[in-house]
Write a protein that holds these residues in place. Structure first.
Motif, PDB file in Angstrom:
ATOM      1  N   PRO A  12       2.695  11.161  -0.715  1.00 10.90           N
ATOM      2  CA  PRO A  12       3.880  10.745   0.056  1.00 10.90           C
ATOM      3  C   PRO A  12       3.651  10.769   1.567  1.00 10.90           C
ATOM      4  O   PRO A  12       4.276   9.998   2.298  1.00 10.90           O
ATOM      5  N   VAL A  13       2.747  11.657   2.033  1.00 12.82           N
ATOM      6  CA  VAL A  13       2.417  11.688   3.461  1.00 12.82           C
ATOM      7  C   VAL A  13       1.668  10.413   3.841  1.00 12.82           C
ATOM      8  O   VAL A  13       1.937   9.798   4.883  1.00 12.82           O
ATOM      9  N   VAL A  14       0.707   9.997   2.996  1.00 18.44           N
ATOM     10  CA  VAL A  14      -0.017   8.745   3.228  1.00 18.44           C
ATOM     11  C   VAL A  14       0.960   7.566   3.195  1.00 18.44           C
ATOM     12  O   VAL A  14       0.887   6.665   4.034  1.00 18.44           O
ATOM     13  N   CYS A  15       1.885   7.603   2.244  1.00 23.60           N
ATOM     14  CA  CYS A  15       2.911   6.555   2.156  1.00 23.60           C
ATOM     15  C   CYS A  15       3.721   6.494   3.446  1.00 23.60           C
ATOM     16  O   CYS A  15       3.978   5.411   3.979  1.00 23.60           O
ATOM     17  N   ALA A  16       4.130   7.662   3.949  1.00 22.59           N
ATOM     18  CA  ALA A  16       4.933   7.712   5.182  1.00 22.59           C
ATOM     19  C   ALA A  16       4.151   7.125   6.357  1.00 22.59           C
ATOM     20  O   ALA A  16       4.712   6.391   7.183  1.00 22.59           O
ATOM     21  N   PHE A  17       2.851   7.423   6.430  1.00 23.17           N
ATOM     22  CA  PHE A  17       2.021   6.894   7.516  1.00 23.17           C
ATOM     23  C   PHE A  17       1.914   5.372   7.438  1.00 23.17           C
ATOM     24  O   PHE A  17       2.071   4.674   8.448  1.00 23.17           O
ATOM     25  N   LEU A  18       1.661   4.853   6.238  1.00 24.54           N
ATOM     26  CA  LEU A  18       1.554   3.403   6.066  1.00 24.54           C
ATOM     27  C   LEU A  18       2.882   2.711   6.379  1.00 24.54           C
ATOM     28  O   LEU A  18       2.914   1.636   6.984  1.00 24.54           O
ATOM     29  N   TYR A  19       3.989   3.343   5.973  1.00 21.24           N
ATOM     30  CA  TYR A  19       5.302   2.745   6.245  1.00 21.24           C
ATOM     31  C   TYR A  19       5.613   2.786   7.740  1.00 21.24           C
ATOM     32  O   TYR A  19       6.257   1.887   8.268  1.00 21.24           O
ATOM     33  N   THR A  20       5.123   3.819   8.427  1.00 25.57           N
ATOM     34  CA  THR A  20       5.290   3.885   9.884  1.00 25.57           C
ATOM     35  C   THR A  20       4.558   2.724  10.551  1.00 25.57           C
ATOM     36  O   THR A  20       5.079   2.084  11.475  1.00 25.57           O
ATOM     37  N   LEU A  21       3.335   2.431  10.085  1.00 28.58           N
ATOM     38  CA  LEU A  21       2.597   1.276  10.607  1.00 28.58           C
ATOM     39  C   LEU A  21       3.350  -0.019  10.327  1.00 28.58           C
ATOM     40  O   LEU A  21       3.381  -0.931  11.164  1.00 28.58           O
ATOM     41  N   TYR A  22       3.962  -0.096   9.158  1.00 27.01           N
ATOM     42  CA  TYR A  22       4.771  -1.266   8.777  1.00 27.01           C
ATOM     43  C   TYR A  22       5.929  -1.449   9.755  1.00 27.01           C
ATOM     44  O   TYR A  22       6.216  -2.561  10.207  1.00 27.01           O
ATOM     45  N   LEU A  23       6.596  -0.342  10.114  1.00 25.86           N
ATOM     46  CA  LEU A  23       7.709  -0.410  11.057  1.00 25.86           C
ATOM     47  C   LEU A  23       7.220  -0.828  12.438  1.00 25.86           C
ATOM     48  O   LEU A  23       7.892  -1.583  13.138  1.00 25.86           O
ATOM     49  N   PHE A  24       6.046  -0.338  12.834  1.00 24.86           N
ATOM     50  CA  PHE A  24       5.486  -0.746  14.116  1.00 24.86           C
ATOM     51  C   PHE A  24       5.190  -2.241  14.134  1.00 24.86           C
ATOM     52  O   PHE A  24       5.406  -2.909  15.147  1.00 24.86           O
ATOM     53  N   LEU A  25       4.702  -2.753  13.033  1.00 21.12           N
ATOM     54  CA  LEU A  25       4.406  -4.177  12.956  1.00 21.12           C
ATOM     55  C   LEU A  25       5.699  -4.989  13.028  1.00 21.12           C
ATOM     56  O   LEU A  25       5.728  -6.069  13.628  1.00 21.12           O
ATOM     57  N   ASN A  26       6.771  -4.479  12.426  1.00 20.53           N
ATOM     58  CA  ASN A  26       8.073  -5.150  12.547  1.00 20.53           C
ATOM     59  C   ASN A  26       8.471  -5.272  14.004  1.00 20.53           C
ATOM     60  O   ASN A  26       8.987  -6.305  14.444  1.00 20.53           O
ATOM     61  N   ARG A  27       8.225  -4.208  14.765  1.00 24.58           N
ATOM     62  CA  ARG A  27       8.566  -4.230  16.187  1.00 24.58           C
ATOM     63  C   ARG A  27       7.705  -5.241  16.929  1.00 24.58           C
ATOM     64  O   ARG A  27       8.177  -5.937  17.828  1.00 24.58           O
TER      65      ARG A  27
ATOM     66  N   SER B 168       0.828  -1.200   0.000  1.00 26.95           N
ATOM     67  CA  SER B 168       0.000   0.000   0.000  1.00 26.95           C
ATOM     68  C   SER B 168       0.865   1.254   0.000  1.00 26.95           C
ATOM     69  O   SER B 168       0.585   2.216  -0.739  1.00 26.95           O
ATOM     70  N   ALA B 169       1.922   1.246   0.820  1.00 29.39           N
ATOM     71  CA  ALA B 169       2.833   2.393   0.869  1.00 29.39           C
ATOM     72  C   ALA B 169       3.538   2.571  -0.473  1.00 29.39           C
ATOM     73  O   ALA B 169       3.672   3.696  -0.978  1.00 29.39           O
ATOM     74  N   SER B 170       3.996   1.461  -1.064  1.00 27.28           N
ATOM     75  CA  SER B 170       4.682   1.530  -2.359  1.00 27.28           C
ATOM     76  C   SER B 170       3.756   2.061  -3.440  1.00 27.28           C
ATOM     77  O   SER B 170       4.167   2.849  -4.303  1.00 27.28           O
ATOM     78  N   LEU B 171       2.490   1.644  -3.410  1.00 31.24           N
ATOM     79  CA  LEU B 171       1.512   2.114  -4.401  1.00 31.24           C
ATOM     80  C   LEU B 171       1.357   3.629  -4.312  1.00 31.24           C
ATOM     81  O   LEU B 171       1.361   4.330  -5.339  1.00 31.24           O
ATOM     82  N   MET B 172       1.212   4.148  -3.085  1.00 29.95           N
ATOM     83  CA  MET B 172       1.084   5.603  -2.904  1.00 29.95           C
ATOM     84  C   MET B 172       2.314   6.323  -3.451  1.00 29.95           C
ATOM     85  O   MET B 172       2.206   7.371  -4.109  1.00 29.95           O
ATOM     86  N   PHE B 173       3.475   5.751  -3.191  1.00 29.76           N
ATOM     87  CA  PHE B 173       4.725   6.378  -3.633  1.00 29.76           C
ATOM     88  C   PHE B 173       4.833   6.360  -5.147  1.00 29.76           C
ATOM     89  O   PHE B 173       5.197   7.360  -5.782  1.00 29.76           O
ATOM     90  N   PHE B 174       4.518   5.217  -5.757  1.00 31.37           N
ATOM     91  CA  PHE B 174       4.649   5.089  -7.211  1.00 31.37           C
ATOM     92  C   PHE B 174       3.636   5.970  -7.956  1.00 31.37           C
ATOM     93  O   PHE B 174       3.939   6.483  -9.032  1.00 31.37           O
TER      94      PHE B 174
END
Length: 306
Positions: free
Chosen positions: A158-173, A85-91
């Motif tokens: 890109p802001v939406v992408c950053a938010f989704l990627y932040t959730l991704y990082l939280f899930l990694n944790r 989802s984050a990659s889609l927003m970025f692309f």
């Protein structure tokens, strides 16, 4: 039981710097495919995860990684959905906007991560870091404002992408070290591929131009899509390797190397170069992010000294 990987900060920094210089090539390929090959961002995102999966499968076979016995399969699949989802927003953003602009706006991600850590994990964030967050968002607004006037709502992707990627990082944790990086990357590739396949199907049915399905129109296009998946799969594995060799606080500033690489690629391939005001915004964002990282290192050292 295998012994933990010994730290080697210099090697970790070298790997991280290399990855951050190379990774923007993915986004340049996505922009090239949309601009010159007329391929929709949704289709490019699908190929990104599909070829990522194909390219790392040989490693899975060679190492004997048991992907089918992942300890957190659903969490890892969901990681792939968030990343896709984050990659889609970025692309979608890079299809319409200069690479450097998109990266500059995207770098509100460290500020989002700091805020979410404070609100949801109870981590202490002092007034200096809160001030850096406000200043960093101010820098992002300097970049967003002219972009919004030109590109409209696309400038906020890109802001939406950053938010989704932040959730991704939280899930990694949340997942921690339950599975190996190779297993996690493979499962994420499966999750991202399945999600984007469904997104393409629904998007095409709704008539969305950014989800139009298509095959590569040339051998060059096919080669670039395979390169896209290869860069994604192997570079992210190397990033995981870097973080096992050196502390997070030491490697985090290297993320800003992406702006340099994105600016060079954007100018060389598409003739895009940030204006003076956008450079000011970029410098403010980078300075604020580096300050937050510096304060985190100071706080960690003080905690160790107690």
């Amino acid at each position: 039981m295998p012994s933990p990987t010994p730290e080697n900060p210099l090697k970790g920094m070298a790997i991280m710097a290399t990855c951050m210089i190379v990774l923007p090539a993915m986004d340049a390929i996505a922009k090239y495919m949309a601009t010159f090959e007329s391929m929709s961002p949704g289709q490019v995102t699908f190929y990104r995860f599909f070829f990522q999966l194909v390219c790392i499968l040989p490693l899975v076979v060679l190492t004997g990684a048991d992907v089918f016995r992942a300890k957190r399969p659903w969490m890892n699949l969901f990681r792939g959905v968030l990343h896709a989802s984050a990659s889609l927003m970025f692309f979608v953003a890079v299809k319409y906007m200069p690479l450097a602009d998109v990266f500059a706006i995207y770098f509100v991600e460290p500020f989002m991560l700091t805020m979410m850590s404070a609100f949801f994990l109870g981590e202490k964030v002092g007034w200096r870091r809160w001030l850096a967050i406000v200043v960093g968002f101010g820098g992002a607004m300097i970049v967003i404002q002219p972009s919004y006037a030109i590109f409209g709502w696309t400038a906020l992707l890109p802001v939406v992408c950053a938010f989704l990627y932040t959730l991704y990082l939280f899930l990694n944790r949340a997942i921690g070290k339950a599975d190996s990086p190779l297993v996690m990357q493979t499962m994420a590739g499966v999750g991202g591929t399945l999600f984007m396949g469904a997104a393409l199907s629904f998007g095409a049915d709704l008539g969305g131009a950014d989800f139009a399905p298509s095959l590569p129109g040339s051998w060059l296009g096919l080669f670039l899509l395979i390169a896209l998946g290869s860069i994604s799969g192997y570079m992210h594995l190397l990033v995981v390797r870097a973080f096992r060799l050196a502390p997070l606080s030491l490697l985090a500033p290297f993320q800003y190397f992406e702006i340099i690489s994105a600016t060079v690629l954007g100018y060389a391939l598409f003739g895009d170069f940030p204006t003076a005001s956008k450079w000011l915004g970029i410098l403010i964002i980078v300075a604020s992010g580096l300050f937050i990282i510096w304060r985190e290192r100071i706080r960690s050292k003080q905690a160790e000294a107690v």
